[in-house]
Design a protein around this motif. Sequence first.
Motif, PDB file in Angstrom:
ATOM      1  N   LYS A 281       0.844  -1.195   0.000  1.00 33.78           N
ATOM      2  CA  LYS A 281       0.000   0.000   0.000  1.00 33.78           C
ATOM      3  C   LYS A 281       0.874   1.238   0.000  1.00 33.78           C
ATOM      4  O   LYS A 281       1.899   1.282   0.685  1.00 33.78           O
ATOM      5  N   PRO A 282       0.493   2.256  -0.754  1.00 34.90           N
ATOM      6  CA  PRO A 282       1.288   3.490  -0.734  1.00 34.90           C
ATOM      7  C   PRO A 282       1.166   4.175   0.635  1.00 34.90           C
ATOM      8  O   PRO A 282       0.150   4.047   1.310  1.00 34.90           O
ATOM      9  N   ALA A 283       2.215   4.867   0.990  1.00 34.46           N
ATOM     10  CA  ALA A 283       2.214   5.571   2.277  1.00 34.46           C
ATOM     11  C   ALA A 283       1.136   6.654   2.259  1.00 34.46           C
ATOM     12  O   ALA A 283       0.917   7.297   1.234  1.00 34.46           O
ATOM     13  N   PRO A 284       0.466   6.859   3.383  1.00 35.04           N
ATOM     14  CA  PRO A 284      -0.554   7.911   3.418  1.00 35.04           C
ATOM     15  C   PRO A 284       0.093   9.283   3.229  1.00 35.04           C
ATOM     16  O   PRO A 284       1.196   9.527   3.708  1.00 35.04           O
ATOM     17  N   ARG A 285      -0.588  10.145   2.522  1.00 36.38           N
ATOM     18  CA  ARG A 285      -0.034  11.474   2.262  1.00 36.38           C
ATOM     19  C   ARG A 285      -0.121  12.328   3.515  1.00 36.38           C
ATOM     20  O   ARG A 285      -1.102  12.274   4.243  1.00 36.38           O
ATOM     21  N   ARG A 286       0.939  13.103   3.737  1.00 35.48           N
ATOM     22  CA  ARG A 286       0.965  14.003   4.890  1.00 35.48           C
ATOM     23  C   ARG A 286       1.092  15.422   4.389  1.00 35.48           C
ATOM     24  O   ARG A 286       1.918  15.712   3.534  1.00 35.48           O
ATOM     25  N   GLU A 287       0.290  16.294   4.945  1.00 32.57           N
ATOM     26  CA  GLU A 287       0.367  17.717   4.587  1.00 32.57           C
ATOM     27  C   GLU A 287       1.662  18.301   5.156  1.00 32.57           C
ATOM     28  O   GLU A 287       2.175  17.828   6.166  1.00 32.57           O
ATOM     29  N   TYR A 288       2.168  19.342   4.519  1.00 27.18           N
ATOM     30  CA  TYR A 288       3.328  20.061   5.042  1.00 27.18           C
ATOM     31  C   TYR A 288       2.829  21.063   6.077  1.00 27.18           C
ATOM     32  O   TYR A 288       1.966  21.878   5.788  1.00 27.18           O
ATOM     33  N   THR A 289       3.383  20.989   7.279  1.00 31.11           N
ATOM     34  CA  THR A 289       3.004  21.929   8.327  1.00 31.11           C
ATOM     35  C   THR A 289       3.857  23.194   8.189  1.00 31.11           C
ATOM     36  O   THR A 289       4.821  23.216   7.416  1.00 31.11           O
ATOM     37  N   ARG A 290       3.501  24.209   8.943  1.00 32.36           N
ATOM     38  CA  ARG A 290       4.301  25.445   8.926  1.00 32.36           C
ATOM     39  C   ARG A 290       5.733  25.161   9.361  1.00 32.36           C
ATOM     40  O   ARG A 290       6.682  25.714   8.813  1.00 32.36           O
ATOM     41  N   ASP A 291       5.867  24.296  10.364  1.00 32.62           N
ATOM     42  CA  ASP A 291       7.202  23.945  10.849  1.00 32.62           C
ATOM     43  C   ASP A 291       8.011  23.223   9.767  1.00 32.62           C
ATOM     44  O   ASP A 291       9.214  23.441   9.633  1.00 32.62           O
TER      45      ASP A 291
ATOM     46  N   LYS B 112       9.221  25.840   7.341  1.00 37.37           N
ATOM     47  CA  LYS B 112      10.316  26.632   7.931  1.00 37.37           C
ATOM     48  C   LYS B 112      11.619  25.839   7.877  1.00 37.37           C
ATOM     49  O   LYS B 112      12.675  26.366   7.541  1.00 37.37           O
ATOM     50  N   ALA B 113      11.528  24.550   8.237  1.00 39.29           N
ATOM     51  CA  ALA B 113      12.711  23.683   8.234  1.00 39.29           C
ATOM     52  C   ALA B 113      13.261  23.540   6.812  1.00 39.29           C
ATOM     53  O   ALA B 113      14.477  23.596   6.602  1.00 39.29           O
ATOM     54  N   LEU B 114      12.376  23.382   5.844  1.00 39.21           N
ATOM     55  CA  LEU B 114      12.799  23.226   4.452  1.00 39.21           C
ATOM     56  C   LEU B 114      13.533  24.478   3.967  1.00 39.21           C
ATOM     57  O   LEU B 114      14.579  24.383   3.319  1.00 39.21           O
ATOM     58  N   LYS B 115      13.014  25.640   4.324  1.00 39.80           N
ATOM     59  CA  LYS B 115      13.661  26.891   3.932  1.00 39.80           C
ATOM     60  C   LYS B 115      15.010  27.061   4.625  1.00 39.80           C
ATOM     61  O   LYS B 115      15.975  27.534   4.023  1.00 39.80           O
ATOM     62  N   ALA B 116      15.082  26.653   5.887  1.00 34.25           N
ATOM     63  CA  ALA B 116      16.344  26.741   6.624  1.00 34.25           C
ATOM     64  C   ALA B 116      17.389  25.822   6.004  1.00 34.25           C
ATOM     65  O   ALA B 116      18.555  26.197   5.851  1.00 34.25           O
TER      66      ALA B 116
ATOM     67  N   LYS C 203      20.034  13.955   3.497  1.00 33.00           N
ATOM     68  CA  LYS C 203      19.976  14.188   4.947  1.00 33.00           C
ATOM     69  C   LYS C 203      18.614  14.770   5.342  1.00 33.00           C
ATOM     70  O   LYS C 203      18.009  14.359   6.331  1.00 33.00           O
ATOM     71  N   ILE C 204      18.135  15.719   4.545  1.00 35.34           N
ATOM     72  CA  ILE C 204      16.832  16.342   4.795  1.00 35.34           C
ATOM     73  C   ILE C 204      15.743  15.280   4.703  1.00 35.34           C
ATOM     74  O   ILE C 204      14.831  15.227   5.520  1.00 35.34           O
ATOM     75  N   SER C 205      15.863  14.427   3.705  1.00 36.08           N
ATOM     76  CA  SER C 205      14.877  13.373   3.464  1.00 36.08           C
ATOM     77  C   SER C 205      14.739  12.450   4.669  1.00 36.08           C
ATOM     78  O   SER C 205      13.628  12.126   5.093  1.00 36.08           O
ATOM     79  N   LYS C 206      15.853  12.045   5.219  1.00 33.44           N
ATOM     80  CA  LYS C 206      15.826  11.144   6.389  1.00 33.44           C
ATOM     81  C   LYS C 206      15.267  11.850   7.616  1.00 33.44           C
ATOM     82  O   LYS C 206      14.518  11.277   8.392  1.00 33.44           O
ATOM     83  N   GLN C 207      15.642  13.111   7.788  1.00 30.73           N
ATOM     84  CA  GLN C 207      15.194  13.867   8.954  1.00 30.73           C
ATOM     85  C   GLN C 207      13.689  14.138   8.908  1.00 30.73           C
ATOM     86  O   GLN C 207      12.996  13.998   9.911  1.00 30.73           O
ATOM     87  N   MET C 208      13.186  14.512   7.722  1.00 34.96           N
ATOM     88  CA  MET C 208      11.775  14.866   7.595  1.00 34.96           C
ATOM     89  C   MET C 208      10.877  13.664   7.280  1.00 34.96           C
ATOM     90  O   MET C 208       9.660  13.792   7.234  1.00 34.96           O
TER      91      MET C 208
ATOM     92  N   ALA D 299       9.985  22.039  -2.870  1.00 39.69           N
ATOM     93  CA  ALA D 299      10.928  23.152  -2.977  1.00 39.69           C
ATOM     94  C   ALA D 299      10.697  23.912  -4.284  1.00 39.69           C
ATOM     95  O   ALA D 299      10.741  25.143  -4.308  1.00 39.69           O
ATOM     96  N   HIS D 300      10.422  23.182  -5.351  1.00 41.55           N
ATOM     97  CA  HIS D 300      10.157  23.816  -6.643  1.00 41.55           C
ATOM     98  C   HIS D 300       8.890  24.667  -6.561  1.00 41.55           C
ATOM     99  O   HIS D 300       8.860  25.787  -7.085  1.00 41.55           O
TER     100      HIS D 300
END
Length: 62
Positions: free
Chosen positions: A8-18, A21-25, A35-40, A51-52
Motif C-alpha cells: 500500500k502506498p504511504a498515506p499522504r501528509r500535509e506540510y506543516t508550517r514547521d 520553515k525547516a525546508l527553507k532553513a 539528509k533532509i529526506s531522512k530527517q523529515m 521546494a520547486h
Amino acid sequence: MPNSKKKKPAPRREYTRDDLKALKAHSKAKTPITKISKQMKRTVPALRAKAHQLGIGLGHQR
C-alpha cells in the motif's frame, strides 16, 4: 500463484508550517537533500517537488 500482496502506498501528509520553515532553513544552509529526506521522513522527489513549488533550491548547486 504465490501469495503476493501489493504494498500500500504511504498515506499522504500535509506540510506543516514547521516543515516549511525547516525546508527553507535547509535550503539556506545547503544541507544535502538525502539528509533532509531522512530527517523529515519524506522522499527526495517529494522534497524537490515542494521546494520547486516554493521557488527555493535544495541540495548542492551545480
